[in-house]
Design a protein around this motif. Structure first.
Motif, short mmCIF file in Angstrom:
data_model
loop_
_atom_site.label_atom_id
_atom_site.label_comp_id
_atom_site.label_asym_id
_atom_site.label_seq_id
_atom_site.Cartn_x
_atom_site.Cartn_y
_atom_site.Cartn_z
N PHE A 1 0.84 -1.21 0.00
CA PHE A 1 0.00 0.00 0.00
C PHE A 1 0.87 1.26 0.00
O PHE A 1 0.64 2.19 -0.78
CB PHE A 1 -0.92 -0.03 1.23
CG PHE A 1 -1.69 1.23 1.46
CD1 PHE A 1 -2.78 1.56 0.66
CD2 PHE A 1 -1.35 2.08 2.50
CE1 PHE A 1 -3.50 2.72 0.89
CE2 PHE A 1 -2.07 3.25 2.73
CZ PHE A 1 -3.14 3.56 1.91
N GLU A 2 1.90 1.29 0.84
CA GLU A 2 2.79 2.45 0.89
C GLU A 2 3.50 2.68 -0.44
O GLU A 2 3.65 3.82 -0.87
CB GLU A 2 3.84 2.27 1.99
CG GLU A 2 3.37 2.63 3.36
CD GLU A 2 4.48 2.56 4.39
OE1 GLU A 2 4.45 3.38 5.31
OE2 GLU A 2 5.37 1.68 4.28
N GLN A 3 3.93 1.60 -1.08
CA GLN A 3 4.60 1.73 -2.37
C GLN A 3 3.69 2.34 -3.42
O GLN A 3 4.11 3.17 -4.23
CB GLN A 3 5.13 0.38 -2.83
CG GLN A 3 6.31 -0.11 -2.02
CD GLN A 3 6.69 -1.54 -2.34
OE1 GLN A 3 6.11 -2.19 -3.21
NE2 GLN A 3 7.68 -2.06 -1.63
N LYS A 4 2.42 1.96 -3.41
CA LYS A 4 1.46 2.55 -4.35
C LYS A 4 1.30 4.03 -4.08
O LYS A 4 1.20 4.83 -5.02
CB LYS A 4 0.11 1.84 -4.24
CG LYS A 4 0.13 0.43 -4.79
CD LYS A 4 -1.21 -0.25 -4.58
CE LYS A 4 -1.17 -1.68 -5.07
NZ LYS A 4 -2.42 -2.41 -4.81
N PHE A 5 1.29 4.42 -2.83
CA PHE A 5 1.14 5.84 -2.48
C PHE A 5 2.33 6.65 -2.97
O PHE A 5 2.19 7.80 -3.37
CB PHE A 5 1.01 5.99 -0.96
CG PHE A 5 -0.27 6.62 -0.54
CD1 PHE A 5 -0.44 8.00 -0.58
CD2 PHE A 5 -1.32 5.83 -0.13
CE1 PHE A 5 -1.62 8.58 -0.20
CE2 PHE A 5 -2.52 6.41 0.25
CZ PHE A 5 -2.66 7.79 0.22
N GLN A 6 3.53 6.05 -2.95
CA GLN A 6 4.73 6.76 -3.38
C GLN A 6 4.72 7.07 -4.88
O GLN A 6 5.43 7.95 -5.33
CB GLN A 6 5.98 5.95 -3.02
CG GLN A 6 6.20 5.79 -1.54
CD GLN A 6 6.19 7.11 -0.78
OE1 GLN A 6 6.84 8.07 -1.16
NE2 GLN A 6 5.42 7.15 0.30
N LYS A 7 3.90 6.37 -5.63
CA LYS A 7 3.84 6.56 -7.08
C LYS A 7 2.97 7.75 -7.47
O LYS A 7 2.98 8.15 -8.63
CB LYS A 7 3.33 5.29 -7.76
CG LYS A 7 4.30 4.13 -7.63
CD LYS A 7 3.75 2.88 -8.26
CE LYS A 7 4.72 1.73 -8.03
NZ LYS A 7 4.23 0.47 -8.55
N LEU A 8 2.22 8.31 -6.54
CA LEU A 8 1.36 9.45 -6.85
C LEU A 8 2.20 10.66 -7.22
O LEU A 8 3.13 11.04 -6.50
CB LEU A 8 0.47 9.80 -5.66
CG LEU A 8 -0.64 8.83 -5.33
CD1 LEU A 8 -1.32 9.25 -4.03
CD2 LEU A 8 -1.67 8.79 -6.45
N LYS A 9 1.87 11.28 -8.32
CA LYS A 9 2.55 12.50 -8.76
C LYS A 9 1.70 13.70 -8.35
O LYS A 9 0.51 13.75 -8.64
CB LYS A 9 2.73 12.50 -10.29
CG LYS A 9 3.46 11.28 -10.82
CD LYS A 9 4.93 11.38 -10.56
CE LYS A 9 5.65 10.27 -11.26
NZ LYS A 9 6.47 9.47 -10.45
N THR A 10 2.31 14.62 -7.67
CA THR A 10 1.67 15.86 -7.20
C THR A 10 0.22 15.66 -6.73
O THR A 10 -0.73 16.14 -7.35
CB THR A 10 1.71 16.96 -8.29
OG1 THR A 10 1.00 16.52 -9.45
CG2 THR A 10 3.13 17.35 -8.65
N PRO A 11 0.05 14.93 -5.63
CA PRO A 11 -1.30 14.70 -5.12
C PRO A 11 -1.94 15.99 -4.61
O PRO A 11 -1.25 16.95 -4.24
CB PRO A 11 -1.09 13.71 -3.98
CG PRO A 11 0.33 13.87 -3.59
CD PRO A 11 1.07 14.33 -4.80
N SER A 12 -3.25 16.01 -4.61
CA SER A 12 -4.01 17.17 -4.13
C SER A 12 -3.79 17.34 -2.63
O SER A 12 -3.32 16.43 -1.93
CB SER A 12 -5.49 16.96 -4.41
OG SER A 12 -5.99 15.92 -3.60
N LEU A 13 -4.18 18.49 -2.10
CA LEU A 13 -4.09 18.74 -0.67
C LEU A 13 -4.91 17.72 0.11
O LEU A 13 -4.48 17.22 1.15
CB LEU A 13 -4.57 20.16 -0.34
CG LEU A 13 -4.59 20.52 1.15
CD1 LEU A 13 -3.21 20.40 1.76
CD2 LEU A 13 -5.17 21.90 1.35
N LYS A 14 -6.08 17.36 -0.42
CA LYS A 14 -6.93 16.38 0.26
C LYS A 14 -6.22 15.03 0.35
O LYS A 14 -6.25 14.37 1.40
CB LYS A 14 -8.26 16.24 -0.50
CG LYS A 14 -9.34 15.56 0.27
CD LYS A 14 -10.65 15.66 -0.46
CE LYS A 14 -11.65 16.28 0.47
NZ LYS A 14 -12.95 16.46 -0.10
#
Length: 150
Positions: free
Chosen positions: A56-69
């Motif tokens: 799960f953490e690895q998937k989160f690290q792949k997010l590019k410029t996530p929104s403030l939310k």
């Protein structure tokens, strides 16, 4: 093996919780020494076997410029994550921060949720279940391709 079912337990004065044999068996089969991560979400404490949490953490690290939310969600969930292992008696210790977030005092309910389990304050969980009629859930499930015949 998936987490399922519901059980009632009590926290001891040190914040330790004896997990059910079924949950302990799943944790021991899915991670070395029963290692798991507890985090906060939806006003409860959520437990994951360590390998599932790391994925799960690895998937989160792949997010590019996530929104403030999304960044705030990450602060809640990943920032609230605590890694631990079952003790020799098959217990986990719930931190004061997690207990405060979820309103945990003494009586808790452990709810299996497939790849994870949730730890709820008993009164909070009973109130949640009594306030929701679930009338529209069948439609939402059907829209997702899940047929739930009743």
């Amino acid at each position: 093996m998936l987490f399922r079912g519901r059980s009632h337990r009590s926290l001891d004065p040190k914040g330790r919780l004896m997990l059910t044999p079924e949950i302990r068996d799943i944790l021991l089969s899915r991670s070395q020494e029963g290692r798991l991560v507890l985090t906060t979400y939806d006003r409860c404490v959520v437990g994951y076997p360590l390998p599932d949490w790391e994925e799960f953490e690895q998937k989160f690290q792949k997010l590019k410029t996530p929104s403030l939310k999304v960044r705030n969600f990450r602060r809640l969930v990943i920032g609230g994550a605590e890694e631990m292992a079952l003790d020799k008696q098959g217990r986990i210790r719930i931190s004061a921060d997690h207990m405060a977030y979820a309103g945990l005092d003494k009586d808790v309910v452990i709810i299996g949720q497939g790849s994870k389990f949730e730890i709820w304050d008993k009164a909070r969980f009973e109130a949640l279940m009594s306030e929701d009629s679930f009338d529209d859930v069948a439609d939402e499930l059907a829209d997702s391709g899940i047929d739930f015949p009743i």
